[in-house]
Design a protein around this motif. Sequence first.
Motif, PDB file in Angstrom:
ATOM      1  N   ASN A   1      62.713  52.961  95.387  1.00 55.27           N
ATOM      2  CA  ASN A   1      62.274  52.411  96.675  1.00 55.27           C
ATOM      3  C   ASN A   1      62.103  53.471  97.761  1.00 55.27           C
ATOM      4  O   ASN A   1      62.374  53.231  98.932  1.00 55.27           O
ATOM      5  CB  ASN A   1      63.255  51.346  97.142  1.00 55.27           C
ATOM      6  N   ARG A   2      61.636  54.646  97.373  1.00 55.48           N
ATOM      7  CA  ARG A   2      61.370  55.715  98.354  1.00 55.48           C
ATOM      8  C   ARG A   2      60.192  56.544  97.859  1.00 55.48           C
ATOM      9  O   ARG A   2      59.745  56.395  96.716  1.00 55.48           O
ATOM     10  CB  ARG A   2      62.612  56.583  98.536  1.00 55.48           C
ATOM     11  N   VAL A   3      59.706  57.410  98.713  1.00 56.73           N
ATOM     12  CA  VAL A   3      58.623  58.290  98.279  1.00 56.73           C
ATOM     13  C   VAL A   3      59.175  59.350  97.325  1.00 56.73           C
ATOM     14  O   VAL A   3      60.378  59.632  97.314  1.00 56.73           O
ATOM     15  CB  VAL A   3      57.937  58.970  99.479  1.00 56.73           C
ATOM     16  N   ALA A   4      58.309  59.914  96.539  1.00 55.92           N
ATOM     17  CA  ALA A   4      58.707  60.938  95.582  1.00 55.92           C
ATOM     18  C   ALA A   4      59.037  62.248  96.290  1.00 55.92           C
ATOM     19  O   ALA A   4      58.507  62.535  97.367  1.00 55.92           O
ATOM     20  CB  ALA A   4      57.578  61.181  94.583  1.00 55.92           C
ATOM     21  N   PRO A   5      59.911  63.064  95.701  1.00 53.38           N
ATOM     22  CA  PRO A   5      60.048  64.438  96.189  1.00 53.38           C
ATOM     23  C   PRO A   5      58.727  65.171  95.971  1.00 53.38           C
ATOM     24  O   PRO A   5      57.862  64.725  95.219  1.00 53.38           O
ATOM     25  CB  PRO A   5      61.149  65.023  95.291  1.00 53.38           C
ATOM     26  N   THR A   6      58.585  66.308  96.624  1.00 49.73           N
ATOM     27  CA  THR A   6      57.367  67.097  96.480  1.00 49.73           C
ATOM     28  C   THR A   6      57.151  67.520  95.029  1.00 49.73           C
ATOM     29  O   THR A   6      58.041  68.111  94.411  1.00 49.73           O
ATOM     30  CB  THR A   6      57.427  68.356  97.369  1.00 49.73           C
ATOM     31  N   LEU A   7      55.999  67.207  94.488  1.00 43.32           N
ATOM     32  CA  LEU A   7      55.647  67.690  93.157  1.00 43.32           C
ATOM     33  C   LEU A   7      55.332  69.177  93.234  1.00 43.32           C
ATOM     34  O   LEU A   7      54.646  69.630  94.151  1.00 43.32           O
ATOM     35  CB  LEU A   7      54.421  66.949  92.616  1.00 43.32           C
ATOM     36  N   VAL A   8      55.828  69.923  92.281  1.00 38.79           N
ATOM     37  CA  VAL A   8      55.561  71.361  92.237  1.00 38.79           C
ATOM     38  C   VAL A   8      54.980  71.695  90.869  1.00 38.79           C
ATOM     39  O   VAL A   8      55.490  71.272  89.841  1.00 38.79           O
ATOM     40  CB  VAL A   8      56.834  72.190  92.498  1.00 38.79           C
ATOM     41  N   GLY A   9      53.901  72.446  90.882  1.00 39.75           N
ATOM     42  CA  GLY A   9      53.285  72.805  89.622  1.00 39.75           C
ATOM     43  C   GLY A   9      54.031  73.897  88.889  1.00 39.75           C
ATOM     44  O   GLY A   9      53.944  74.016  87.671  1.00 39.75           O
TER      45      GLY A   9
ATOM     46  N   GLY B   1      68.189  70.092  92.442  1.00 45.28           N
ATOM     47  CA  GLY B   1      68.301  69.090  93.503  1.00 45.28           C
ATOM     48  C   GLY B   1      67.197  68.058  93.441  1.00 45.28           C
ATOM     49  O   GLY B   1      67.427  66.858  93.666  1.00 45.28           O
ATOM     50  N   THR B   2      66.001  68.518  93.114  1.00 45.92           N
ATOM     51  CA  THR B   2      64.871  67.601  92.982  1.00 45.92           C
ATOM     52  C   THR B   2      65.070  66.668  91.795  1.00 45.92           C
ATOM     53  O   THR B   2      64.795  65.463  91.880  1.00 45.92           O
ATOM     54  CB  THR B   2      63.563  68.390  92.813  1.00 45.92           C
ATOM     55  N   LYS B   3      65.561  67.211  90.691  1.00 40.38           N
ATOM     56  CA  LYS B   3      65.807  66.367  89.513  1.00 40.38           C
ATOM     57  C   LYS B   3      66.855  65.293  89.816  1.00 40.38           C
ATOM     58  O   LYS B   3      66.771  64.167  89.320  1.00 40.38           O
ATOM     59  CB  LYS B   3      66.257  67.225  88.334  1.00 40.38           C
ATOM     60  N   LYS B   4      67.859  65.626  90.643  1.00 46.65           N
ATOM     61  CA  LYS B   4      68.861  64.625  91.027  1.00 46.65           C
ATOM     62  C   LYS B   4      68.228  63.502  91.836  1.00 46.65           C
ATOM     63  O   LYS B   4      68.558  62.327  91.665  1.00 46.65           O
ATOM     64  CB  LYS B   4      69.993  65.295  91.820  1.00 46.65           C
ATOM     65  N   ALA B   5      67.315  63.868  92.729  1.00 47.33           N
ATOM     66  CA  ALA B   5      66.617  62.847  93.516  1.00 47.33           C
ATOM     67  C   ALA B   5      65.789  61.944  92.616  1.00 47.33           C
ATOM     68  O   ALA B   5      65.738  60.722  92.812  1.00 47.33           O
ATOM     69  CB  ALA B   5      65.734  63.514  94.565  1.00 47.33           C
ATOM     70  N   TRP B   6      65.146  62.527  91.607  1.00 40.23           N
ATOM     71  CA  TRP B   6      64.389  61.713  90.661  1.00 40.23           C
ATOM     72  C   TRP B   6      65.314  60.796  89.860  1.00 40.23           C
ATOM     73  O   TRP B   6      64.982  59.629  89.610  1.00 40.23           O
ATOM     74  CB  TRP B   6      63.605  62.617  89.704  1.00 40.23           C
ATOM     75  N   ALA B   7      66.469  61.320  89.454  1.00 39.48           N
ATOM     76  CA  ALA B   7      67.411  60.512  88.672  1.00 39.48           C
ATOM     77  C   ALA B   7      67.864  59.278  89.438  1.00 39.48           C
ATOM     78  O   ALA B   7      68.080  58.208  88.851  1.00 39.48           O
ATOM     79  CB  ALA B   7      68.613  61.354  88.253  1.00 39.48           C
ATOM     80  N   GLN B   8      68.001  59.397  90.757  1.00 42.75           N
ATOM     81  CA  GLN B   8      68.383  58.251  91.573  1.00 42.75           C
ATOM     82  C   GLN B   8      67.312  57.165  91.565  1.00 42.75           C
ATOM     83  O   GLN B   8      67.582  56.012  91.892  1.00 42.75           O
ATOM     84  CB  GLN B   8      68.664  58.707  93.005  1.00 42.75           C
TER      85      GLN B   8
ATOM     86  N   GLY C   1      65.687  56.562  88.702  1.00 38.56           N
ATOM     87  CA  GLY C   1      65.555  56.189  87.304  1.00 38.56           C
ATOM     88  C   GLY C   1      64.600  57.048  86.509  1.00 38.56           C
ATOM     89  O   GLY C   1      64.123  56.633  85.450  1.00 38.56           O
ATOM     90  N   ILE C   2      64.321  58.271  87.004  1.00 35.64           N
ATOM     91  CA  ILE C   2      63.352  59.155  86.357  1.00 35.64           C
ATOM     92  C   ILE C   2      64.038  60.420  85.860  1.00 35.64           C
ATOM     93  O   ILE C   2      64.810  61.054  86.592  1.00 35.64           O
ATOM     94  CB  ILE C   2      62.211  59.532  87.327  1.00 35.64           C
ATOM     95  N   ASN C   3      63.748  60.784  84.630  1.00 40.82           N
ATOM     96  CA  ASN C   3      64.212  62.043  84.047  1.00 40.82           C
ATOM     97  C   ASN C   3      63.206  63.127  84.415  1.00 40.82           C
ATOM     98  O   ASN C   3      62.084  63.141  83.905  1.00 40.82           O
ATOM     99  CB  ASN C   3      64.319  61.890  82.523  1.00 40.82           C
ATOM    100  N   GLY C   4      63.616  64.034  85.295  1.00 39.74           N
ATOM    101  CA  GLY C   4      62.701  65.055  85.794  1.00 39.74           C
ATOM    102  C   GLY C   4      62.649  66.308  84.960  1.00 39.74           C
ATOM    103  O   GLY C   4      62.012  67.288  85.358  1.00 39.74           O
ATOM    104  N   ALA C   5      63.272  66.306  83.780  1.00 38.27           N
ATOM    105  CA  ALA C   5      63.337  67.523  82.972  1.00 38.27           C
ATOM    106  C   ALA C   5      62.058  67.784  82.198  1.00 38.27           C
ATOM    107  O   ALA C   5      61.825  68.909  81.745  1.00 38.27           O
ATOM    108  CB  ALA C   5      64.514  67.449  82.005  1.00 38.27           C
ATOM    109  N   ALA C   6      61.226  66.759  81.999  1.00 37.08           N
ATOM    110  CA  ALA C   6      60.003  66.917  81.218  1.00 37.08           C
ATOM    111  C   ALA C   6      59.116  65.702  81.463  1.00 37.08           C
ATOM    112  O   ALA C   6      59.524  64.736  82.123  1.00 37.08           O
ATOM    113  CB  ALA C   6      60.323  67.069  79.730  1.00 37.08           C
TER     114      ALA C   6
END
Length: 323
Positions: free
Chosen positions: A213-221, A235-242, A244-249
């Motif tokens: 229920n929030r905007v995404a963190p900044t996507l970085v290429g 830190g960004t991956k933790k925000a994604w985990a909150q 429900g998203i696995n930011g590792a891949a």
Amino acid sequence: MGRLASVDVCSGAGGLALGLERAGFDPVLLLDNKPVACETLRRNRPSWNVLQMDLLDFDPIAHREAYEVDLLSAGLPRVKSSATAKRVETGLELSLLKATVLLAHAIRPKALLIENVPELVGAPEFAEVRDYIQSELSQLQYGFHWCILNAADFGVPQDRKQGVLVALEDRFFDRFEAPAPTVAHHVTVGQALLPSMSARGWTGAEEWAAQANRVAPTLVGGSDNRGGADLGLTGTKKAWAQMGINGAALSDEVPGPDGTQESDTSGSPLKKLTVEQTAMLQSFPGDWTFAGKKTAQYRQIGHASPPPVGEVLGRAIAEALKI
């Protein structure tokens, strides 16, 4: 007022050029040094004149169509100050910024648009760079506006702050107004991705969207010199985990009916985004396709300027150029 003409350098996947096209600018020339980015541009806009070349090697004399266009635009690689950067790319990034300003000397556009890091606008460590830019543009009798825009304020479901320089010939300078937000409420990740997350019948999609229920963190290429496609630092991956998203891949597919993503062997209950979903978070249209393999596609997306930001800037510039 009819369509306007532009030159776009360091074009990447075309996010800035696409936004400007929506605002009434047709590029007479687009330039990028990466073959995969040029393939993306040609694939989506076969009529565009795409030149694969390093900006530092570009000779405008050989491309007379670039002269006296309405706009020179550049979504440049992100600069770092010499005080904070420890990367070998830093010198190149600053060189590209200066080369863009010098190109304005050669082709004399009515307006210049440079998009980069927000710190470029006012941070003390970039004072020398700003002084250089303003000194050069003053010689051309341009006035300049500096502003920081957040893509989330223009309907992009992402917290993405961008530093922007808009320089215009003095006769147009007072007519430019920085774009005002176009949305009263930010679009959340859940709102943006629910249709795709539920496309294969995932029964938990609605519940997932409600807590994203929030905007995404900044996507970085990320850098071409490191790793694969992940969504950022710890830190960004933790925000994604909150959310429900696995930011590792990234995943090759959206969840199936039971939430399974067949290409995900991590064992994590968190879901992985697909390349197509990251493009949605940059607000690329669904029919905009990206050349290359998964990592190359994601890097193009992460490095891009969201098209809605290019559009509102283009409309503001076009309004200022009306005679």
